[in-house]
Design an enzyme around this catalytic site. Structure first.
Site, mmCIF file in Angstrom:
data_model
loop_
_atom_site.group_PDB
_atom_site.id
_atom_site.type_symbol
_atom_site.label_atom_id
_atom_site.label_comp_id
_atom_site.label_asym_id
_atom_site.label_seq_id
_atom_site.Cartn_x
_atom_site.Cartn_y
_atom_site.Cartn_z
ATOM 1 N N ASP A 483 30.817 9.077 -21.479
ATOM 2 C CA ASP A 483 29.742 9.876 -22.064
ATOM 3 C C ASP A 483 29.861 10.025 -23.564
ATOM 4 O O ASP A 483 28.919 10.443 -24.234
ATOM 5 C CB ASP A 483 29.796 11.289 -21.466
HETATM 6 C C1 BGC Z 1 32.789 15.506 -22.392
HETATM 7 C C2 BGC Z 1 32.484 14.552 -21.294
HETATM 8 C C3 BGC Z 1 31.274 15.021 -20.562
HETATM 9 C C4 BGC Z 1 30.125 15.177 -21.538
HETATM 10 C C5 BGC Z 1 28.813 15.570 -20.913
HETATM 11 C C6 BGC Z 1 31.589 15.706 -23.271
HETATM 12 O O1 BGC Z 1 31.853 16.669 -24.212
HETATM 13 O O2 BGC Z 1 33.871 15.068 -23.152
HETATM 14 O O3 BGC Z 1 33.601 14.421 -20.447
HETATM 15 O O4 BGC Z 1 30.948 14.116 -19.571
HETATM 16 O O5 BGC Z 1 30.481 16.104 -22.521
HETATM 17 O O6 BGC Z 1 28.695 16.900 -20.665
HETATM 18 C C1 NOJ Z 2 32.715 13.616 -17.253
HETATM 19 C C2 NOJ Z 2 31.384 13.261 -16.691
HETATM 20 O O1 NOJ Z 2 31.061 14.145 -15.650
HETATM 21 C C3 NOJ Z 2 31.375 11.836 -16.193
HETATM 22 O O2 NOJ Z 2 30.084 11.492 -15.765
HETATM 23 C C4 NOJ Z 2 31.835 10.902 -17.262
HETATM 24 O O3 NOJ Z 2 31.877 9.599 -16.727
HETATM 25 C C5 NOJ Z 2 33.190 11.305 -17.791
HETATM 26 N N1 NOJ Z 2 33.145 12.670 -18.228
HETATM 27 C C6 NOJ Z 2 33.646 10.415 -18.936
HETATM 28 O O4 NOJ Z 2 32.916 10.645 -20.086
#
Ligand code: BGC
Ligand code: NOJ
Length: 810
Positions: A483
């Site tokens: 993400d």
């Molecule tokens: C986090 C991710 C998460 C994303 C979406 C980011 O700040 O590091 O792990 O999936 O936010 O909420």
């Molecule tokens: C948490 C999110 O829920 C997931 O969808 C994503 O793949 C990981 N973070 C890595 O960014």
């Protein structure tokens, strides 16, 4: 250093001190009514949606930590204490918290008095039951004064913590006998209320928080409790609570049990009131009746225990490693079920007000859950697919209560569509139910625009090939699995979200990770097509898959590992030529899982690079070296300090991809070794450093370049749950469903001489024993099924409700 121990026989983690390095929690729930509960009884309850139907209040990130819960105070002459230690915090003579599957038990002893609180959510009603057992261990008669305590949330958890100008005037309660009702907003648009009941007469009660507590007191010393009384208050506005005041007299050696019921009911509009303002209590009373004695409550608890025995029996193993067994047999599967229900909504790190159900998350959660409750998995697939767009793209999230796509976040996370193929493929392999492909499923929840689920899969597949970049690799869009790799974002404004800001157009950032995914799930799509005899579509899919393999070989290989991506400008990401983050974990795992490099040695080279650059004692970090400065062209990833989260943390979610890749490359020792680095039971001894629960996986463990390597965060709700279960059960132990049978292909540590797996699959039980006399990792030399030799490594589908004995020699 440990703070408890596993009791495998009772399937409990027993916490022996209330002062764990972080609150260690458990989930109680029945699919609708849920409670989160910590080892000091902190936490809250909600109905279905932790934001819109929050029943009791919790204060996230409060000081002291873990404030607010469902509490009991016991006054025994001059001593005031709580069985869960908090809130009174009086040092106890004995403390124990047992987190079990679907229940938690607190045992406190003080002053020769024992209190045991057993909390669970029955399947049959929407309520949390608390059985409070009090026992006099002394040789004198004791008169105990008991206060219970819960604080109501005014339903919408976000409004509840922000909109005080309204909230402080809306609260309403009713009191009848030993039941305290919370009916805020029932008189207008809500058709639901909550109640807190105890099956004994009260000496008093309170529903007004300020009066109960005293305006300037904390929960450790409420006025009512200190003064050994109740004020019989009726809350109007401010902050309604429910507190029973009870006196219990116990002769020496005597014990008594009280049953508390914290319930939630919905009442049809026409039946809401008995008279103007007086709510219809009949639905609450019918719940209360079911739990009006300890015997009834214990019987209901036993059903919860039995349920879990049945659920877990779908997959059980015995290996020489007890820790591995307890993770696979109990805790990892339990975590998979919880994660499936909650997605990423409510934990001690997810406040329950933010994120909905992730399209990619929920599809992946299903991988660890489908063998346990396939019928629920089917519904989940349909719900998810119903939010898909016509072009195969997807809303990144949908809201659990409405099941609608979340337009605030929108779409363009270009890995999302492929996860639907992953989920459907897993479902069909598990159940053989190809009829799911014929289900008529809307696009974007528009009932007037529907197509078969098979068509949805086709659109997922095509979404990738319709969105290729200059190297014929998939465009990344807003991000892929990671993400935080936001290659079209370029944000210099701290007030905008990295994930939804796309402020540069015309870029052609591409993802090698999605390419690997496409090869893996594109193949599975082709297999499904073949299976339903749609040969033409299967062939079409294979052609595209092969083209993608070529594109990866040509533009996705860096010499010693797979590249991560191409950025907006067409520059390489995750290459030895990069200044920082020369290698990333995601494409290594996924490309090898897709079969790339297994024949020409590149898988080996890649896995050596992973071992050399990414692996550390706490797991495999996401990238190396970590970003030390903000790279605007990469997005959120470089916003994290080095070693944390997506910037070179150990992201447990994708460690299993490497574990699976290792098994595919035949290295059982290393696969197992990597598993133990992140596995909760194997890291239990480091609990003090690790911090989070030693019975569940955490999303992230700080990586080797972090300030404090090894410290975990975001436990419970993570894709790590499903994927580690897939890695352990399907790839290390090697028992995995295929379209035509149950495949057995273990890849185990060489020193494991014998393992066994019991797998329920398509209406039969497979008792599989694997002998490893020559100390191999992988490769079956002989296999018998019910005494008959069979070739290959695929067990037939028996579908005969029988038990079958399988003997295997490696
Ligand atoms: C986090 C991710 C998460 C994303 C979406 C980011 O700040 O590091 O792990 O999936 O936010 O909420
Ligand atoms: C948490 C999110 O829920 C997931 O969808 C994503 O793949 C990981 N973070 C890595 O960014």
């Amino acid at each position: 250093m440990k703070f408890g121990y596993f009791d495998d026989k009772s399937r409990e983690y027993v916490i022996t001190t209330p002062q764990t390095p972080y609150p260690w929690i458990n989930y109680l729930g029945n699919g609708d009514f849920f409670s989160i509960i910590s080892n000091t009884s902190g936490g809250y309850s909600f109905y279905r949606d932790a934001r819109l139907r929050r029943i009791t209040r919790y204060r996230y990130n409060n000081i002291p930590l873990d404030s607010n819960g469902k509490y009991f105070y016991i006054r025994d002459e001059e001593v005031l204490w709580s069985p869960s230690w908090k809130p009174a915090k009086t040092p106890l003579d004995k403390y124990e918290c047992r987190h079990g599957l679907g229940y938690s038990k607190f045992l406190g002893e003080k002053n020769k008095c024992r209190a045991e609180v057993t909390c669970f959510v029955p399947d049959e009603v929407n309520a949390e039951i608390q059985i409070l057992k009090l026992e006099n261990l002394s040789d004198k008669t004791k008169t105990l004064k008991i206060h219970s305590f819960v604080e109501w949330c005014l339903w919408n958890a976000l409004e509840d913590t922000t909109n005080f100008q309204r909230n402080f005037s809306t609260g309403q309660v009713e009191i009848e006998g030993s039941t305290l009702y919370h009916k805020t907003e029932f008189r207008e648009r809500r058709n639901h209320y909550a109640f807190y009941h105890v099956n004994t007469a009260l000496k008093g009660y309170d529903t007004d928080r300020e009066k109960f507590l005293g305006l300037y007191n904390g929960l450790e010393a409420p006025d009512a409790v200190i003064n050994q009384t109740a004020y019989n208050t009726e809350a109007h506005g401010w902050s309604p609570i429910a507190s029973h005041f009870i006196e219990v007299t116990l002769k020496p050696g005597e014990h008594k049990e009280l049953v508390f019921v914290l319930g939630y009911v919905e009442v049809p509009d026409k039946d809401k009131f008995v008279t103007n303002q007086v709510i219809n209590k009949a639905p609450a009373k019918s719940i209360i009746e079911k739990f009006d004695s300890p015997a009834k409550a214990y019987a209901s608890l036993q059903l919860v225990v039995n349920k879990w025995t049945t659920l877990l029996s779908a997959y059980q193993t015995t290996t020489p490693d007890d820790k591995f067994n307890r993770v696979v047999n109990i805790w990892n599967q339990y975590q998979c079920v919880i994660t499936y229900f909650f997605s990423r909504s409510a934990s001690y790190f997810e406040s329950g007000i933010g994120r909905g159900m992730g399209f990619r998350d929920s599809n992946q959660d299903l991988l660890g859950f489908v063998h346990i409750m396939p019928h629920l998995a089917k519904q989940r697939i349909i719900d998810i697919a119903s939010t898909q767009f016509e072009d195969g793209g997807a809303y990144h999230q949908y809201q659990p209560l409405t099941k609608r796509g979340n337009s605030d976040i929108g779409g363009n996370f270009n890995d999302d569509p492929l996860w639907l193929i992953a989920a459907v493929s897993a479902y069909i392999k598990e159940t053989g139910d190809t009829s799911i492909l014929d289900e008529s499923v809307p696009f974007d929840n528009n009932e007037k625009n529907k197509a078969s689920l098979f068509e949805h899969l086709k659109r997922s597949f095509d979404h990738v090939i319709n969105n290729l970049g200059p190297h014929k690799l998939p465009l990344i869009g807003r991000a892929d699995w990671n993400d935080c790799l936001n290659l079209n974002c370029f944000s210099n404004n701290p007030d905008e979200s990295f994930q939804i800001t796309e402020n540069k157009s015309g870029g052609a950032a591409e993802s090698v990770f999605i390419a690997g995914m496409f090869v893996k799930y594109g193949k599975e799509y082709a297999e499904i097509c073949q299976f339903i005899k749609n040969t033409k579509e299967a062939q079409r899919a294979e052609i595209h898959v092969n083209e993608m393999v070529n594109a990866i070989n040509k533009h996705g290989w860096d010499g010693e590992w797979f590249l991560r991506a191409y950025d907006f400008f067409g520059n390489k990401i995750g290459s030895h030529t990069c200044e920082e983050a020369k290698i990333f974990i995601e494409p290594q795992g996924f490309c090898i899982m897709a079969g790339l490099g297994l024949e020409d040695g590149r898988a080996n080279t890649t896995l050596e690079s992973v071992h050399k650059y990414l692996a550390c004692e706490h797991g495999i970090v996401l990238n190396y070296p970590a970003f030390t400065r903000y790279h605007i062209e990469y997005g959120e990833i470089s916003s994290y300090p080095q070693g944390y989260k997506e910037n070179a943390g150990v992201f447990c979610h994708n460690n299993p991809w490497v574990i699976i890749a290792e098994t595919q490359n035949g290295n059982g020792d290393r696969a197992y070794d990597y598993f133990t680095r992140i596995s909760p039971a194997h890291t239990e001894d480091k609990s003090e450093l690790h911090k989070t629960e030693p019975y569940v996986f955490a999303q992230m463990i700080a990586g080797k370049e972090a300030f404090k390597p090894g410290e975990a965060k975001n436990s419970w709700l993570t894709g790590a749950a499903a994927w580690t279960f897939v890695a352990a059960s399907q790839h290390i132990l090697g028992v995995r469903p295929g379209l035509n049978g149950l495949i057995v292909d273990p890849c185990i540590p060489k020193q494991w001489k014998e393992i066994s797996v019991t797998r329920r699959f398509r209406n039969a039980v497979y008792n599989i024993k694997v002998h490893n006399p020559d100390g191999k990792s992988r490769g079956i030399s002989e296999m018998t099924v019910d005494g008959t030799l069979i070739k290959g490594n695929e067990l037939p589908i028996f579908n005969d409700n029988n038990i079958h004995e399988i003997e295997i020699t490696l």
